[in-house]
Scaffold this active site. Structure first.
Site, short mmCIF file in Angstrom:
data_model
loop_
_atom_site.label_atom_id
_atom_site.label_comp_id
_atom_site.label_asym_id
_atom_site.label_seq_id
_atom_site.Cartn_x
_atom_site.Cartn_y
_atom_site.Cartn_z
N LYS A 126 -0.22 7.47 -31.35
CA LYS A 126 -0.72 6.60 -32.42
C LYS A 126 -0.43 5.14 -32.12
CE LYS A 126 1.71 8.61 -35.61
NZ LYS A 126 2.31 9.63 -34.73
N ASP A 138 0.82 0.10 -38.27
CA ASP A 138 1.53 1.27 -37.71
C ASP A 138 2.46 1.85 -38.77
OD1 ASP A 138 2.33 3.18 -35.90
OD2 ASP A 138 3.37 1.80 -34.54
N GLN A 145 6.29 12.29 -41.11
CA GLN A 145 7.37 11.38 -40.73
C GLN A 145 7.67 10.35 -41.81
OE1 GLN A 145 7.73 10.17 -36.49
NE2 GLN A 145 5.63 10.91 -36.32
N ARG A 153 11.96 12.82 -31.11
CA ARG A 153 12.31 11.66 -30.29
C ARG A 153 12.58 12.09 -28.85
NH1 ARG A 153 9.57 8.81 -32.46
NH2 ARG A 153 9.09 10.64 -33.68
P1 ATP Z 1 5.51 8.48 -33.22
O1 ATP Z 1 4.87 9.34 -34.26
O2 ATP Z 1 6.83 9.02 -32.82
O3 ATP Z 1 5.50 7.04 -33.59
P2 ATP Z 1 3.19 8.00 -31.59
O4 ATP Z 1 2.15 8.92 -32.11
O5 ATP Z 1 3.14 6.61 -32.01
O6 ATP Z 1 4.63 8.64 -31.89
P3 ATP Z 1 3.30 6.97 -28.93
O7 ATP Z 1 4.66 6.42 -29.02
O8 ATP Z 1 2.16 6.06 -28.99
O9 ATP Z 1 3.14 8.13 -30.02
O10 ATP Z 1 3.17 7.85 -27.62
C1 ATP Z 1 4.13 8.82 -27.27
C2 ATP Z 1 4.35 8.85 -25.77
O11 ATP Z 1 3.19 9.41 -25.13
C3 ATP Z 1 4.50 7.46 -25.18
O12 ATP Z 1 5.42 7.53 -24.13
C4 ATP Z 1 3.11 7.13 -24.71
O13 ATP Z 1 3.15 6.19 -23.68
C5 ATP Z 1 2.63 8.49 -24.21
N1 ATP Z 1 1.16 8.66 -24.28
C6 ATP Z 1 0.38 8.53 -25.35
N2 ATP Z 1 -0.91 8.80 -25.05
C7 ATP Z 1 -0.96 9.09 -23.73
C8 ATP Z 1 -1.99 9.43 -22.81
N3 ATP Z 1 -3.24 9.54 -23.19
N4 ATP Z 1 -1.64 9.67 -21.55
C9 ATP Z 1 -0.35 9.57 -21.15
N5 ATP Z 1 0.66 9.25 -21.95
C10 ATP Z 1 0.38 9.00 -23.24
MG MG Z 2 4.49 5.40 -33.06
#
Ligand code: ATP
Ligand code: MG
Length: 716
Positions: free
Chosen positions: A35, A221, A252, A604
């Site tokens: 996200k 966000d 979350q 995490r």
């Molecule tokens: P949270 O809910 O914990 O905030 P999030 O949904 O925001 O998580 P991100 O932090 O954006 O998730 O991404 C999680 C991990 O996965 C990060 O290390 C990010 O770089 C990696 N990631 C996300 N999308 C891809 C992708 N398409 N290919 C490779 N790595 C990815």
């Molecule tokens: Mg995030």
């Protein structure tokens, strides 16, 4: 115009969201599904592909750290700086707005921000001027009330007085006077920043129009944790024409206790027309095992918007569940594992230790200090630097040395005992004039009646208190002394009055200090235990945070771990009453919020997750026997591997069952009595026969290895 670096590292669903035409969009997706990545890439896309000016983008994140990271990543992708762009937290952006438009907001140009402590001080002064009895109307309660109203967008003038509700009437009176006091002084508390920024939109249509003209895109966000006023602020700003992209995860939402409204997610598509819903289901962060554990846990919550995560990654290692005999055993296990990982080449900063409440950090900190492992407490203070702990230490210092002016200044009116700023100033002046310590100066002031009788009386009450406490420094042992000082000085009631989690946390820390004193073993033999204890505390606090560059283990509460990720994660203190927190069991809906917090914690971890608990725990000054948290039971048992204490590094119970050659009559975890060292718990065995040794963690003396033959332990 090369957009490859922007689109390449995305999957189809992400790319679709990033490159979608302008419009309202809600990205609702589980942890680690990208996200935040979508948000960052979207900003870069808008600038690079759509030619949007960086100044026309408003992006809101949850912490300043996240905002800094977001800006850095955008700049990296674009290859040039975007300074001056509106990327920040709600509070930060509101502050910026008020700085620009102080006049329109009805503020003096140099308005001051009140942090929570400052705010409380103002409220206290207000209560005094209203002649309200503090014990009946705790200022912290008023603070809670005021902030709660502001978070809902309500000023005192908006609130209807309830005829038969004395509590509400009084709170309202305080709120009114507090508003006047702030206006007079030109000060603005945190909640006020948001409220005023919102009112700016409502009262200054020209200004609103200006910003609506300026911003062409809004992105948010961690949307699940916005509160009422933040949501309203966004909505008004967005108006009909500015598209909003919000990303979040209902699973979350962990700030309900502070006014966050999970319902904002459901409300979004109703308030923002033609919202496009995007779901991301692939998790890129965690191993299959960790992810399945998270999924099985969160499935126990009701009323979820519902989503499952999958990963193309490896299953990974099982989750290690460690049962310590007590909290020190647990901390020693964690620090031992950290050391092992580090020896195998993992950077310390790739490891995080998470806990439910701040007071739990102390034992962990001590374990790290003992092994010389640098650590960093993130988004929080080290134990001995916390306000309430420093207050107690100041009393103790004063008991040892009346000439300790800094200690005296700290506690002379804490808790409040009617010694005002003017009185203190007079004392200071005497001290300066006659070259005395403040303590001596108080005597001089009284003798020469330099102050009105009432002020002299208050000062005398303070000196009496200290003199009355003094004999305790020799009569009581260290832990009793600390407990006694906390009790007599009224610090528990004082800090406990702060409403909600904060007050609770402060009281817990006070109790934790008693625990610290109980298990304290001074090294210097030529000074008293108290002196030794104070020196240690001062050194620990003085070290400050490990320098940013130094590779340190990350320690933080579960709340502050939101949005972050680490290769190795330790969830510690996963016990009933601690986590879920006992307060959460009393209030409806809070248990589910605790479960979401656990979900945040688990997710995490990237490679390896540890969950640990202690069978007995000395926390907040007393021993408790909590069972392992229900959250552990709620995880699919196939994913877990149990580790018992005393069996060496990471050896699962199944192997260890035959390993320890326990001498007859003794077992690991058993309580025993030693004639000299008192009671303790058996931690480990070594050797056999005449060489047999046993390790016992004594309640008062700490852990010791004893030769079994001579130890003469009695089982209890
Ligand atoms: P949270 O809910 O914990 O905030 P999030 O949904 O925001 O998580 P991100 O932090 O954006 O998730 O991404 C999680 C991990 O996965 C990060 O290390 C990010 O770089 C990696 N990631 C996300 N999308 C891809 C992708 N398409 N290919 C490779 N790595 C990815
Ligand atoms: Mg995030």
């Amino acid at each position: 115009m090369d957009v490859t670096p922007i689109l390449d590292p995305l999957n189809d669903a992400q790319r679709d969201a990033v490159a979608s035409p302008a419009g309202n969009m809600l990205v609702l997706a589980g942890a680690g599904s990208g996200k935040t990545r979508v948000l960052v890439h979207r900003v870069a896309w808008l600038i690079q592909a759509e030619g949007v000016s960086p100044h026309a983008i408003l992006a809101v994140t949850f912490t300043n750290k996240a905002a800094r990271e977001m800006r850095a990543r955008i700049e990296e992708m674009l290859g040039y700086g975007v300074r001056g762009s509106w990327v920040g937290t709600f509070h930060g952006l509101a502050h910026r707005l008020l700085k620009y438009h102080w006049a329109e907001a009805g503020l003096p140009q140099n308005f001051q921000i009140l942090d929570s402590d400052d705010q409380l001080r103002v409220i206290k002064r207000v209560c005094r001027s209203l002649d309200l009895d503090e014990s009946r109307w705790p200022p912290r309660q008023a603070q809670w009330f005021i902030n709660g109203q502001k978070d809902e967008g309500l000023r005192s003038a908006h609130i209807q007085e309830q005829k038969h509700d004395l509590f509400q009437q009084t709170m309202l009176r305080i709120y009114r006077s507090y508003e006047e006091a702030c206006d007079r002084a030109g000060s603005v508390d945190f909640a006020e920043l948001l409220l005023r920024a919102h009112e700016l939109w409502l009262k200054q249509p020209d200004l609103l129009a200006h910003y609506q003209q300026r911003f062409s895109h809004i992105l948010v966000d961690e949307f699940q944790d916005t509160n009422t006023i933040q949501y309203a602020w966004l909505r008004v700003l967005a108006g009909k024409d500015i598209p909003v992209v919000a990303v979040g995860d209902d699973d979350q939402s962990i700030y309900g206790w502070r006014g966050a409204k999970i319902e904002n997610i459901q409300q979004f598509p109703r308030d923002f027309p033609d919202t496009r819903m995007v779901r991301l289901e692939q998790n890129y962060r965690s191993t299959g095992t960790i992810l399945r554990a998270a999924n099985s846990l969160i499935a126990k919550n009701f009323g979820r918007l519902g989503k499952e995560l999958w990963t193309a990654g490896d299953e990974g290692e099982k989750i290690s569940v460690f049962a310590g005999f007590n909290e020190q055993d647990e901390a020693s296990y964690i620090s031992g594992e950290v050391e092992q990982w580090h020896d195998r080449g993992l950077e310390r900063q790739s490891m995080a230790v998470l806990y439910r409440s701040n007071a739990q950090s102390r034992v962990l900190e001590e374990a790290f200090l003992q092994r010389g492992i640098p650590y960093r407490i993130y988004g929080g203070q080290r134990f001995y630097e916390r306000l309430e702990v420093r207050n107690v230490l100041a009393y103790l210092r004063l008991l040892l040395n009346r000439g300790d002016d800094a200690a005296l200044e700290r506690v002379i009116n804490t808790p409040p005992r009617g010694i005002g700023a003017r009185t203190i100033e007079t004392v200071r002046e005497q001290a300066r004039l006659k070259q005395l310590s403040l303590w001596q100066a108080m005597g001089a002031v009284a003798e020469e009646a330099l102050l009105p009788a009432r002020a002299c009386k208050s000062l005398a009450a303070f000196t009496d208190l200290i003199e009355d406490l003094a004999p305790a420094t020799t009569e009581l042992d260290l832990a009793e002394l600390v407990d006694h000082v906390i009790g007599i000085t009224g610090l528990v009631e004082y800090h406990g009055k702060e409403k909600g989690e904060r007050g609770q946390a402060r009281v817990e820390n006070l109790e934790e200090l008693v625990s610290a004193a109980r298990s304290f073993r001074g090294e210097a033999e030529d000074s008293s235990a108290l002196q030794n204890f104070l020196d240690n505390a001062a050194l620990d606090a003085g070290e400050g945070q490990a320098a940013e560059q130094e590779d340190s283990v990350q320690m933080m509460t579960l709340h502050s771990a939101k949005g972050l990720e680490f290769p190795v994660v330790f969830l510690s203190g996963v016990e009933e009453n601690l986590f879920p927190h006992r307060m959460s069991l009393e209030e409806e809906g809070r248990l589910e919020e605790e479960r979401r917090l656990c979900y945040v914690g688990i997710t995490r971890a990237m490679e390896k997750l540890y969950i640990s608990y202690a069978e007995t725990r000395r926390l907040h000054g007393s021993d408790s026997y909590n069972s392992p948290s229900r959250f552990i039971r709620e995880i699919d048992p196939e994913l877990l591997e149990e580790i018992r204490s005393g069996h060496g590094f990471s050896r699962p119970t199944s192997y260890a069952a035959s390993a320890p050659d326990a001498p007859p009559g003794l077992a690991l975890g058993q309580r025993v009595l030693h004639q000299v060292f008192g009671e303790g718990v058996v931690l480990n065995f070594e050797g056999a026969g005449a060489n047999g040794r046993v390790q016992v963690n004594f309640d008062l003396e700490g852990s010791k290895w004893l030769v079994l033959q001579y130890a003469n332990l009695q089982t209890l």
